[in-house]
Design an enzyme around this catalytic site. Sequence first.
Site: not given
Length: 873
Positions: A595, A542
């Site tokens: 990401e 993330d």
Amino acid sequence: MTPRPESSGSHPEQPAEQRRTEPPTPARKKPAAKKQPATAAAKKSAARKTPAKKTAAAAAKSAPAAKATVQKAAAKKTTGKKTTGKAVGKAAGKVAEKTVGRAPAGKKPSPGTAAGSRVGDTARTAPAPAPEAAVRHAPPEAEIAVSPAVDAGDRERLLGGWHHAPHSVLGAHPVPGGVAFRAFRPYARAVTVVSGGMSVALHDDGDGFFSGLLPLREVPAYRLLVTYEEAELDTEDAYRFLPTLGELDLHLIGEGRHEELWTVLGAHPMTHQGVTGTRFSVWAPNARGVRVAGSFNFWDGTAFPMRSLGSTGVWELFVPGIGEGELYKFEITRPDGSKTLRADPMARRTEVPPATSSIVTSSRYEWGDTEWLERRAELPAHRAPFSVYEVHLASWRPGLTYRQLAEQLPAYVKDLGFTHVELMPVAEHPFGGSWGYQVTGFYAPTARLGTPDDFKYLVDALHRAGIGVIMDWVPAHFPRDEWALAEFDGRPLYEHSDPLRAAHPDWGTLEFDFGRREVRNFLVANALYWCEEFHIDGLRVDAVASMLYLDYSREPGEWTPNEHGGRENLDAVAFLQEMNATVYRRVPGVVTIAEESTAWDGVTRATHHRGPSGFGGLGFGLKWNMGWMHDSLEYMSHEPVHRAYHHGEMTFSMVYAYSENYVLPISHDEVVHGKGSLVSKMPGDWWRRRADLRAYLGYMWAHPGKQLLFMGQEFAQGAEWSEAHGPDWWLLDPHYGAEADHRGVRDLVRDLNTVYRSTPALWQNDTEPSGFRWVTGDAADDNVLAFLRYDADGSPLLAVCHFAPVVRHDYRIGVPDDVPAWHEVLNTDQARYGGGGVTNPDPVKPEPQGWHGRPASIRLTLPPLATVWLRPA
């Protein structure tokens, strides 16, 4: 009885060869001593009291002489009459009373005794004789008046919680005159040493300290009988044990290279020196002292101080008799003397939030996914079919546990044909509204749904159903909760020491200090932990962009350039490279996914290959294509009449499609916070919205890259996702009037996955330019896109996307001339999907008329707002 060597926990700094963790081997039995009344020995030892001043002077002048005297005397045989264990205990008690010059409770020993020196030092100058099977009394010649009581300095440090070496004071230690026993048991009324048949009560020195000097020649195997006001506890002494961590472990921790960090830090039930208990260990280099508090000591850690193991910053304590299920935290004395109670950063199990304690645990799970693990490394992810169903476990079916989910989720995902699930962060987090992205328990699956073994059961069930498991992983930041990682030991530790580098401006969290080797080790080992202990097949990392840039969400003056004057976070780059290289080296078949929302060069390039920017690649296997997602959704949000002016938003992705290995994500981020669900982003009435959604999904599955779809979007949920109630499953209830509309979209997703997995042209060359050819990318006025996908053998699939709400008959499309006929394998306008049923049911033969730069062409009927796939007949 089994004797214990002098080094048992007293000196953490002693050479590695002396730091044994197994119980010592009993020595051979000595010949029986000459008979002599025990009382005579006691009287004789009492008569040999040395005046205090003379004793002190003698000790000051010649410590070696005293040592030699002790050793010489110890070599002589003790004569005495055979006595029972009870009699020995009684005699030993009398000797202790008469020969020991005891200081008043809470005060230093008299300056006239040798006890004014540190007990640990005394033990080092008078090493214990070789262990023997029988406990032998020290002869009268060896007795020197030494107080066994803890001196004032050690008392103060132990009471204050800032003693770095409690094992050097507490426990049993050979000293001139015998063996000194010291116990620290606040609230106890009495403490008795029990060894074989001997039982000797220790003197109460006040403040919870108990001590006694027994005329023994070496430390025996013993237990403590601790008497409280309403209970009596028979227990091992935690301060008689050697350290449980070896020199190699400490060396690797110090260098930040311990790849199995979870096996040495935290709480681990184990058998140590033949005794069962739990080892507690924690990294807290700035702490003045650390104690363990938990359910087993009524959350009072006073009597459980940990020892510091050298310069590593690691504190350790083996607590006998403690097992699984116990709650615990670490009580840390900060550099300023204040105290803080912290959850274990390495806890492998936690309480259910909002409770915050760590739980002692161990796994007994037996895996059944051997076949899956052996097969998953056959193809790298970027060359294999890879379609992902993203799941927020707590809300997919609200109220279900890990094991209950294991009965439903694998069957549902397998039925829809997805190859993988991606689980939103399962690591423990204190606030459900964060969806798991503010982690406090990096090594613990969230307790909201069950135990760590329950989570393993879910992963195992998915594997046995042929479904891979990807887990969202959050190494970028952590919350400021005062019981977790923030200023863990009183100073910035896991976070950067520079406030400008530590504070994350967007989320109110703290960023990890990626330049600190122990912090990198904590995170790299965490990535391995999930892959190795829980058989996770992939980590979706993330917020990578927030890690890579020093100026991320910061204004000028709020950040400091790197050593080259740039804005790249060199520490974060090094960490990500190390993490990826280590994971791929140790865990075959695992994929890491970034990401990353910027144009950083080389996210999925190998770490040893340098790019134009001068950096080596970050080493990820795949990267989310955030640009494709934003552009394509922007295009679809326009009314068809305006789409001609935004045609480039659908074609631009092919300009950079092969710069990285991409995943096309329609994730949870796109269906919350006022953005609306996927179907609600489409313009027009309900029929047109569903048609647009179906056409878009057909385009997405045909576009180069892997696919990811968030739960609820597979059946056209109209409402935004909410973690409170999850997907609107009632839309699929047969009694609901519009159920067929939602079921039709789900049937399409199933067929997309089925055709996708059986058509290598759609996934085999996802990262190779040779796997894609435009047929027409500029038919903006018609709202048409057409392209060819090729597999490794050159077999094609033709995808035609039509984003206008009209039927186009005999629409000419250029095709290769080496395919004799094409047949329709998927049409998103089929009636069973909720469409109008405008199809091309018969094989379509090419005509020799060149079109779109191709030598041949076919004529198709293009349904309104639909995508059509054709393969060679």
